[in-house]
Design an enzyme around this catalytic site. Structure first.
Site, mmCIF file in Angstrom:
data_model
loop_
_atom_site.group_PDB
_atom_site.id
_atom_site.type_symbol
_atom_site.label_atom_id
_atom_site.label_comp_id
_atom_site.label_asym_id
_atom_site.label_seq_id
_atom_site.Cartn_x
_atom_site.Cartn_y
_atom_site.Cartn_z
ATOM 1 N N ASP A 177 0.691 -1.559 0.312
ATOM 2 C CA ASP A 177 -0.178 -0.310 0.227
ATOM 3 C C ASP A 177 1.031 1.642 -0.210
ATOM 4 O OD1 ASP A 177 -2.462 1.107 -0.304
ATOM 5 O OD2 ASP A 177 -1.545 1.404 1.980
ATOM 6 N N HIS A 204 -2.155 3.685 -0.946
ATOM 7 C CA HIS A 204 -1.269 4.989 0.047
ATOM 8 C C HIS A 204 -2.973 4.596 0.773
ATOM 9 C CE1 HIS A 204 1.286 6.455 3.699
ATOM 10 N NE2 HIS A 204 0.353 5.993 3.610
HETATM 11 P P1 NAD Z 1 2.856 1.470 16.285
HETATM 12 O O1 NAD Z 1 3.975 2.815 17.479
HETATM 13 O O2 NAD Z 1 1.889 1.964 17.323
HETATM 14 O O3 NAD Z 1 4.197 0.067 16.260
HETATM 15 C C1 NAD Z 1 4.705 0.553 16.260
HETATM 16 C C2 NAD Z 1 5.919 -0.227 16.046
HETATM 17 O O4 NAD Z 1 6.623 -0.800 15.300
HETATM 18 C C3 NAD Z 1 6.341 -0.496 18.192
HETATM 19 O O5 NAD Z 1 5.678 -1.776 18.556
HETATM 20 C C4 NAD Z 1 7.745 -0.434 18.197
HETATM 21 O O6 NAD Z 1 7.720 -1.399 19.481
HETATM 22 C C5 NAD Z 1 8.253 -1.057 16.947
HETATM 23 N N1 NAD Z 1 9.325 -0.726 16.178
HETATM 24 C C6 NAD Z 1 9.869 0.112 16.232
HETATM 25 N N2 NAD Z 1 11.925 -0.090 15.543
HETATM 26 C C7 NAD Z 1 11.229 -1.328 15.476
HETATM 27 C C8 NAD Z 1 12.272 -2.527 14.616
HETATM 28 N N3 NAD Z 1 13.159 -1.443 14.496
HETATM 29 N N4 NAD Z 1 11.599 -3.848 14.447
HETATM 30 C C9 NAD Z 1 10.701 -3.528 14.640
HETATM 31 N N5 NAD Z 1 10.222 -3.110 15.611
HETATM 32 C C10 NAD Z 1 10.193 -2.020 15.747
HETATM 33 O O7 NAD Z 1 2.639 2.181 15.075
HETATM 34 P P2 NAD Z 1 1.132 1.561 14.517
HETATM 35 O O8 NAD Z 1 0.360 2.456 14.781
HETATM 36 O O9 NAD Z 1 0.657 0.576 14.042
HETATM 37 O O10 NAD Z 1 1.426 2.073 12.781
HETATM 38 C C11 NAD Z 1 2.514 0.900 11.965
HETATM 39 C C12 NAD Z 1 3.355 2.121 10.936
HETATM 40 O O11 NAD Z 1 2.146 1.486 10.620
HETATM 41 C C13 NAD Z 1 3.568 3.461 10.754
HETATM 42 O O12 NAD Z 1 4.831 3.824 11.651
HETATM 43 C C14 NAD Z 1 2.843 4.252 9.469
HETATM 44 O O13 NAD Z 1 4.351 4.312 8.988
HETATM 45 C C15 NAD Z 1 2.434 2.861 8.926
HETATM 46 N N6 NAD Z 1 0.803 2.852 8.417
HETATM 47 C C16 NAD Z 1 0.436 3.543 7.508
HETATM 48 C C17 NAD Z 1 -0.709 3.428 7.156
HETATM 49 C C18 NAD Z 1 -1.357 3.447 6.022
HETATM 50 O O14 NAD Z 1 -2.491 3.930 5.315
HETATM 51 N N7 NAD Z 1 -1.138 2.351 4.812
HETATM 52 C C19 NAD Z 1 -1.499 4.459 8.057
HETATM 53 C C20 NAD Z 1 -1.462 4.713 9.526
HETATM 54 C C21 NAD Z 1 -0.354 3.787 9.826
#
Ligand code: NAD
Length: 342
Positions: free
Chosen positions: A271, A308
């Site tokens: 996405d 996205h």
């Molecule tokens: P979140 O902060 O709740 O979760 C992210 C997780 O990744 C955390 O548990 C963190 O500890 C972990 N993490 C950090 N560094 C890491 C590493 N080096 N290796 C493995 N894990 C690691 O965030 P979320 O709300 O779950 O969102 C995750 C991601 O999704 C966001 O950062 C954003 O980039 C993406 N996102 C995409 C969309 C979309 O429309 N496609 C929408 C919202 C968010």
């Protein structure tokens, strides 16, 4: 982050990269829930760049989205124009230089959580589409071709799925997949008991070598840039599927193309895309898309891409806009804001 000495009376915010749906949701929620604040909102389709930054003249705040890049020089320009707040209408904050913002005393806030189910469900939609070739069969049926050749699928039930990043979206995705009867492996720098209830934490290499499906849900930070590269792809189970709904730059797309050609990688569902900024959120259907990596990627039958749109549900948009305006309200009233980025 910043000290607002003077509460602002009528706070003005410019919304960059604004689509019709942004205007629709912002106007509606501003009218319904923030009448007493009297926020003045204006919208520009343009991304916030060195060229468009002057549009922010006279504004107290700017509101940006995922592909607006706010490096030190743009932040400086904003500050010189009198802008005092940057509101991100997204969760990820890889596109803003926070240190530069701090030095300039800018208030920066984001929407840390909004309907994680929206992105998790989109992740599942991508997995199901690719495993059952829905994208290909839909095209065939529209042409009256009901042949099944090449459409043999696999079940998701019983498969091992590796979740990289077991935060809000990763956990929600894992919970849905648990319902499908999947075995779940997780890799995260911070482990949670919520994920442990449904899966096992393992080292990254173990996850990659055992998972039939690998799904990326970690943020884009220095340590995750090109986390999936030639070396890590070689560690994956041959023929496994990779899903990315997180950020494009977590994956080295050129390495993906090589792995797809050699069939080391069995499917790629995304996405987000490394070079999405000049493409996504706009209609380029009458143009030649000058991006060889993109053109190559979409030529594979086992690659699917959405633009996205994981966040793009009514539920998520309502939450994003409400929280963004609440953040603006905190800024305008010099109140503590739990969504401030430092
Ligand atoms: P979140 O902060 O709740 O979760 C992210 C997780 O990744 C955390 O548990 C963190 O500890 C972990 N993490 C950090 N560094 C890491 C590493 N080096 N290796 C493995 N894990 C690691 O965030 P979320 O709300 O779950 O969102 C995750 C991601 O999704 C966001 O950062 C954003 O980039 C993406 N996102 C995409 C969309 C979309 O429309 N496609 C929408 C919202 C968010």
């Amino acid at each position: 982050m910043m000290k607002n000495d003077q509460p602002l009376k009528q706070c003005q915010m410019i919304i960059f990269s604004a689509q019709n749906h942004d205007r629709q949701f912002f106007d509606k929620i501003n009218r319904q829930q923030f009448t007493t604040q009297g926020f003045i909102l204006s919208y520009y389709k343009a991304s916030l760049t060195k060229t468009s930054v002057n549009l922010a003249q006279g504004s107290d705040a700017v509101c940006i989205f995922v592909n607006d890049q706010l490096d030190g020089s743009i932040l400086k320009q904003l500050s010189e124009l009198g802008v005092r707040a940057v509101l991100l209408r997204c969760a990820g904050f890889d596109n803003i230089d926070l240190q530069a913002a701090k030095k300039l005393g800018l208030f920066v806030a984001r929407v840390p959580e909004y309907s994680p189910g929206s992105v998790a469900e989109h992740t599942i939609a991508l997995i199901m589409t690719l495993t059952r070739h829905i994208h290909r069969t839909d095209r065939r049926v529209r042409e009256g071709n009901f042949a099944l050749d090449g459409l043999l699928g696999k079940t998701v039930q019983g498969k091992t799925v590796g979740i990289i990043g077991t935060g809000k979206i990763g956990l929600m995705t894992a919970r849905i997949l648990k319902g499908f009867g999947c075995h779940l492996l997780g890799y995260d720098t911070t482990q949670t008991s919520s994920f442990r209830e449904i899966g096992h934490y393992v080292e990254l290499d173990t996850l990659l070598s055992q998972a039939d499906i690998v799904s990326l849900h970690c943020p884009l930070i220095k340590s995750t840039h090109h986390l999936i590269n030639e070396k890590t792809l070689a560690h994956m189970k041959r023929g496994a599927m990779l899903v990315n709904t997180s950020r494009g730059e977590i994956v080295d797309t050129s390495a993906i193309i090589t792995a797809l050609k050699s069939q080391q990688l069995g499917g790629f569902a995304i996405d987000v895309y490394e070079r999405e900024a000049p493409l996504f959120f706009r209609d380029h259907s009458s143009e030649i898309i000058d991006d060889e990596v993109f053109q190559c990627l979409i030529s594979f039958p086992n690659v699917i891409m959405t633009g996205h749109q994981g966040f793009f549900t009514e539920e998520a948009l309502s939450e994003i806009v409400t929280v963004t305006l609440q953040n603006l309200q905190c800024f305008a009233e010099s109140r503590l804001c739990q969504n401030v980025l430092e």
